[in-house]
Design a protein around this motif. Structure first.
Motif, PDB file in Angstrom:
ATOM      1  N   TYR A 625       0.670  -1.211  -0.251  1.00  0.00           N
ATOM      2  CA  TYR A 625      -0.672   0.460  -0.103  1.00  0.00           C
ATOM      3  C   TYR A 625       0.836   1.208   0.228  1.00  0.00           C
ATOM      4  CZ  TYR A 625      -4.025  -3.330   0.770  1.00  0.00           C
ATOM      5  OH  TYR A 625      -4.506  -3.949   1.170  1.00  0.00           O
ATOM      6  N   ASP A 629       0.360   3.983  -3.618  1.00  0.00           N
ATOM      7  CA  ASP A 629      -0.069   5.369  -2.079  1.00  0.00           C
ATOM      8  C   ASP A 629       1.009   6.518  -3.115  1.00  0.00           C
ATOM      9  OD1 ASP A 629      -1.449   5.196  -0.279  1.00  0.00           O
ATOM     10  OD2 ASP A 629       0.023   5.042   1.253  1.00  0.00           O
ATOM     11  N   LYS A 639      -6.121   8.978  -2.834  1.00  0.00           N
ATOM     12  CA  LYS A 639      -7.165   7.349  -2.704  1.00  0.00           C
ATOM     13  C   LYS A 639      -7.810   7.584  -1.165  1.00  0.00           C
ATOM     14  CE  LYS A 639      -4.678   4.951   1.102  1.00  0.00           C
ATOM     15  NZ  LYS A 639      -3.729   4.259   2.365  1.00  0.00           N
ATOM     16  N   THR A 642      -7.909   2.028   3.052  1.00  0.00           N
ATOM     17  CA  THR A 642      -7.529   0.877   3.405  1.00  0.00           C
ATOM     18  C   THR A 642      -8.715   0.138   4.301  1.00  0.00           C
ATOM     19  OG1 THR A 642      -5.974   0.824   4.622  1.00  0.00           O
ATOM     20  CG2 THR A 642      -5.789   1.306   2.729  1.00  0.00           C
ATOM     21  N   ASP A 645      -6.847  -5.508   4.123  1.00  0.00           N
ATOM     22  CA  ASP A 645      -6.508  -6.082   3.004  1.00  0.00           C
ATOM     23  C   ASP A 645      -7.534  -5.081   2.048  1.00  0.00           C
ATOM     24  OD1 ASP A 645      -8.485  -7.852   2.658  1.00  0.00           O
ATOM     25  OD2 ASP A 645      -7.149  -8.833   1.885  1.00  0.00           O
ATOM     26  N   CYS A 646      -8.241  -4.381   1.886  1.00  0.00           N
ATOM     27  CA  CYS A 646      -9.106  -3.425   0.797  1.00  0.00           C
ATOM     28  C   CYS A 646      -8.444  -2.100   0.171  1.00  0.00           C
ATOM     29  CB  CYS A 646     -10.846  -3.673   1.111  1.00  0.00           C
ATOM     30  SG  CYS A 646     -11.308  -3.548  -0.760  1.00  0.00           S
ATOM     31  N   TYR A 647      -8.365  -1.888  -0.789  1.00  0.00           N
ATOM     32  CA  TYR A 647      -7.577  -0.690  -1.145  1.00  0.00           C
ATOM     33  C   TYR A 647      -8.518   0.048  -1.848  1.00  0.00           C
ATOM     34  CZ  TYR A 647      -4.113   3.433  -2.521  1.00  0.00           C
ATOM     35  OH  TYR A 647      -3.568   3.899  -2.183  1.00  0.00           O
TER      36      TYR A 647
END
Length: 821
Positions: A625, A629, A639, A642, A645-647
């Motif tokens: 991540y 970024d 962004k 998060t 583990d989801c972005y």
């Protein structure tokens, strides 16, 4: 299908192979185009924000430094000014005290001079009145008069007036001169009687040895000295004479004043019948007495240069017997024992002459007495009248010799310390005295005061209304006298103290301590401010990551939405969830109509993380991540957050982006590539199955509601069906694939990129939407893909026509680019 627009970004994607080099060129040009764009470039905006913020901070820091330096300079200047004022004030106080003391003592000296002058003149006046009364009571005719017990009367006056000697000189006109000479030669018995009186009362000579019998002596005199008994032959000249070049000559003037009775009497003095009127320095004051019938002061002369205290011209004693006989007409046996003088060896004649010239005889006792005489003196000339009332003539003159210091000794100022008194007259004669305690010291001829005290002086005229019995005044017609009083360095130093320096050092020390405290406090504050600035910068970085710039600025500007003690993006407790007080400001929320939302998830993460340590889990997430970024920042992708583990990311806000869908597709492709690259690199440290992890991405385009959900932990959030649909695209997608919705596929195709898309074979069951058609984004176009001509990109008004045929999509598997932004 729409014809493709001619812009650099589209040209980059026209290559059917969608090669790595094309991707890099596209990315680079897209970024430059974004920086040049005035509507949708966050990079340019962020850089401008950072430059502006840095400039503002630099200006504030410069102002703070200037204020700090100004405050320090003000403290130093105040220390200097206050120290100078304290020192100057104390020195000025000492100076005022010195001046006050001087003016007071100078006034006392002036009064002492006036009182002493009155005392002297009144004492002489009493002897003048006594002399007139005696002559009238005896029926005697002047000048042939001898006052009985003259030494007794004179000693009384000298004691009161502080004089050295007193003499009576009758006024003898030329017609009476012969009769006077005969009378004076016969009338010598007064000398013997006066010598007997002086032997009986030795204090009669103290006026010569000391300071006029006023109870004080000059410092040079030895205490306990007693006047000697002198019994040498005393001589009277047969005629009235004066001296020319050391030779006595008969006086033939119309008026003569022969030296007659005097006290104290020292035998061996050859000056009786000396014509004092013929001496040049005596003519002025004697004429004042004779003409104006007033008392007068004579000229200043040095006692040590005189004969027995009388201001006579010296006679040359080195004469033979025959010469003396011719001059005096008397036997040499009665004149200084000349046989002894001539018998002296030739080599000793000079010293003997000096002894005779200096003291009138060679007697050692007389030399001892007169050696104590010295210093400046003056003759006071006083008239003796024929009658006390009515018309009267001056028939004689009394002359009293007195030292000038005798005017100062009585009534001295208490604790006088270094007063300088300059006595001067209009005949250009000046002498200087110093008064310290009870001592009056003769400093010498001339004005010897210090020039630095020129502004401090007080001048007195030596003239007074004496109100005598004979009602005469002091003449000012001849050489009037003045006295000027000055301070000295000795007097000024008596008022100097260490107080100004001590107080000044104390004040300076206090200021130095204050300056040191200020500097120390400033260093501590600067250190604290630096820490707070760093903290604020970190908070600002965090806030920049949590909120778009426009939202962040609105949070900062919201009066009730900024915590004064916390980070700048935190809100007051008034906005907390557990506070029932209604919000008084409108929510920070906006609708963005053209956005593309991305959800990405690590496929296989749950199984992988179950066998890993927490640190290993976070190493993976932070590595992936963190890299995401950086890519998002470069590609102007915002962004959102998060979740596990989801972005989640979005394009098209906070600033509109016309090609938000294209940007998001490129961004998604980079994430896939970066994930495959980093998992392979982390496999060595996190385990062999780490390399099998891959990223699953879902995209959907549409409007969203975005804003800050205010509370104790405020954050920027997205709401709406677009977010939900994007989440469904991710959850129904496949690992290492980019899964897009129909809306996003339509936008990509409309932008001239239909060759990027491949229709998914089966419909997807989306929660709340039923079965929907979705698409995959191909990594590169296969050889049998359809070119992007106008036929392939045209769309009809029928919604079904927006669906693309199978022949439009590449059948090649998804590939990741071999580059990184």
């Amino acid at each position: 299908m729409k014809s493709r627009q001619s812009d650099p970004m589209d040209d980059d994607y026209s290559n059917d192979n969608f090669s790595t080099d094309d991707e890099m060129s596209l990315s680079s040009k897209a970024e430059e185009q974004g920086r040049m764009s005035t509507t949708g470039s966050n990079t340019s905006s962020n850089k401008e924000d950072h430059v502006l913020e840095s400039t503002n901070l630099l200006r504030k820091d410069t102002r703070i430094r200037v204020l700090r330096a100004a405050a320090l300079l003000i403290l130093i200047f105040a220390a200097i000014v206050v120290s100078f004022v304290v020192y100057s004030s104390l020195r000025a106080s000492e100076q005022r005290e010195f001046e006050t003391r001087f003016w007071d003592e100078a006034a006392q000296v002036g009064n002492a001079l006036e009182n002493e002058m009155q005392s002297k003149l009144r004492a002489i006046d009493s002897l003048s009145v006594t002399t007139t009364s005696y002559a009238n009571s005896r029926g005697r005719t002047w000048p042939n008069i001898t006052i009985p017990e003259f030494s007794y009367r004179a000693a009384s006056v000298l004691t009161i007036a502080g004089g050295i000697s007193m003499a009576l000189q009758p006024v003898v006109t030329s017609d009476l001169l012969e009769g006077w000479e005969q009378y004076s030669e016969k009338e010598q018995k007064w000398i013997t009687s006066d010598l007997d009186f002086q032997e009986m009362y030795p204090s009669a000579l103290e006026s010569q040895q000391g300071d006029g019998g006023v109870g004080r002596r000059r410092k040079t005199q030895e205490e306990g000295t007693k006047p000697p008994r002198i019994r040498n032959q005393y001589n009277i000249s047969e005629f009235v004479f004066h001296v020319e070049n050391g030779i006595p000559k008969r006086s033939e003037a119309n008026i003569t004043l022969p030296f007659w009775q005097h006290s104290p009497v020292l035998d061996g003095l050859p000056w009786i019948n000396y014509d004092i009127f013929e001496k040049e320095g005596n003519k002025g004051p004697i004429l004042e007495v004779l003409t104006n019938q007033q008392a007068a002061f004579g000229m200043i002369y040095e006692l040590s240069d005189s004969i027995r205290g009388y201001d006579f011209d010296p006679i040359n004693h080195a004469l033979t017997q025959e010469e003396w006989k011719d001059i005096w007409g008397v036997s040499s046996d009665n004149l200084f024992q000349h046989d002894e003088i001539q018998s002296i060896p030739e080599g000793e004649i000079q010293s003997t002459e000096e002894a005779i010239d200096g003291f009138g005889s060679s007697g050692p006792a007389e030399a001892t007495v007169y050696a104590t005489l010295g210093g400046p003196a003056v003759n006071i000339w006083y008239p003796v009248f024929s009658d006390l009332v009515g018309t009267r003539d001056v028939v004689a003159i009394l002359s009293m010799t007195t030292k000038w210091e005798s005017f100062l000794l009585p009534n001295l100022p208490p604790d006088a310390n270094g007063l300088v008194v300059v006595i001067w007259n209009e005949c250009d004669q000046v002498i200087t005295f110093d008064i310290t305690g009870t001592d009056v010291t003769y400093l010498g001829p001339g004005d010897l005061h210090e020039d630095k005290f020129n502004e401090f002086k007080e001048t007195y005229t030596l003239n007074t209304d004496i109100s005598t019995f004979s009602e005469i005044q002091l003449s000012t017609g001849f050489c009037p006298y003045f006295a000027t009083v000055y301070p000295s360095s000795q007097m000024r130093e008596a008022f100097d103290s260490t107080s100004p320096v001590a107080y000044t050092v104390g004040v300076a020390t206090i200021f130095a301590f204050a300056i040191a405290v200020f500097v120390l406090y400033d260093l501590l504050v600067e250190r604290r401010q630096k820490f707070l600035a760093e903290t604020a910068h970190k908070s600002n970085v965090i806030a920049s990551g949590l909120f778009p710039r426009t939202v962040r600025d609105r949070l900062y500007q919201e009066k009730q939405g900024i915590s004064p003690k916390g980070s700048p993006f935190l809100l007051h407790s008034d906005h907390s969830l557990n506070n029932s007080k209604p919000l008084t400001t409108p929510p920070i929320a906006d609708i963005y109509t053209s956005t593309t939302v991305m959800f990405g998830d690590i496929a296989g993460f749950t199984k992988w993380s179950s066998t890993r340590q927490p640190t290993e889990v976070f190493v993976l997430l932070e590595t992936l991540y963190g890299s995401f970024d950086k890519i998002a920042k470069k590609m102007n992708v915002f962004k959102v957050e998060t979740i596990g583990d989801c972005y989640m990311a979005v394009t098209g806000l906070p600033h509109p982006q016309e090609r938000h869908h294209i940007i998001m597709v490129k961004f998604a492709r980079q994430l896939l590539y970066k994930t495959n690259l980093l998992t392979k690199e982390l496999e060595a440290t996190l385990g062999p199955d780490t390399g099998t992890l891959c990223f699953r991405i879902g995209l959907h385009s549409g409007p969203v509601t975005a804003g800050v959900l205010r509370g104790e932990k405020s954050r920027f959030q997205l709401f709406g069906d677009t977010v939900n649909t994007a989440s469904r695209m991710e959850s129904t997608g496949m690992p290492n694939r980019i899964h897009v919705s129909q809306a996003t596929a339509d936008l990509i195709a409309a932008s001239g990129k239909p060759h990027w898309l491949k229709k998914r074979d089966e419909l997807v069951e989306a929660k709340g939407k039923g079965k929907v058609q979705t698409y995959w984004v191909a990594a590169k176009k296969a050889s049998n893909s359809v070119s992007s001509g106008a036929d392939n990109t045209s769309r009809s008004d029928d919604p079904s026509s927006s669906r693309f045929s199978e022949s439009q999509w590449s059948t090649s598997p998804v590939e990741v680019p071999l580059f990184d932004l």
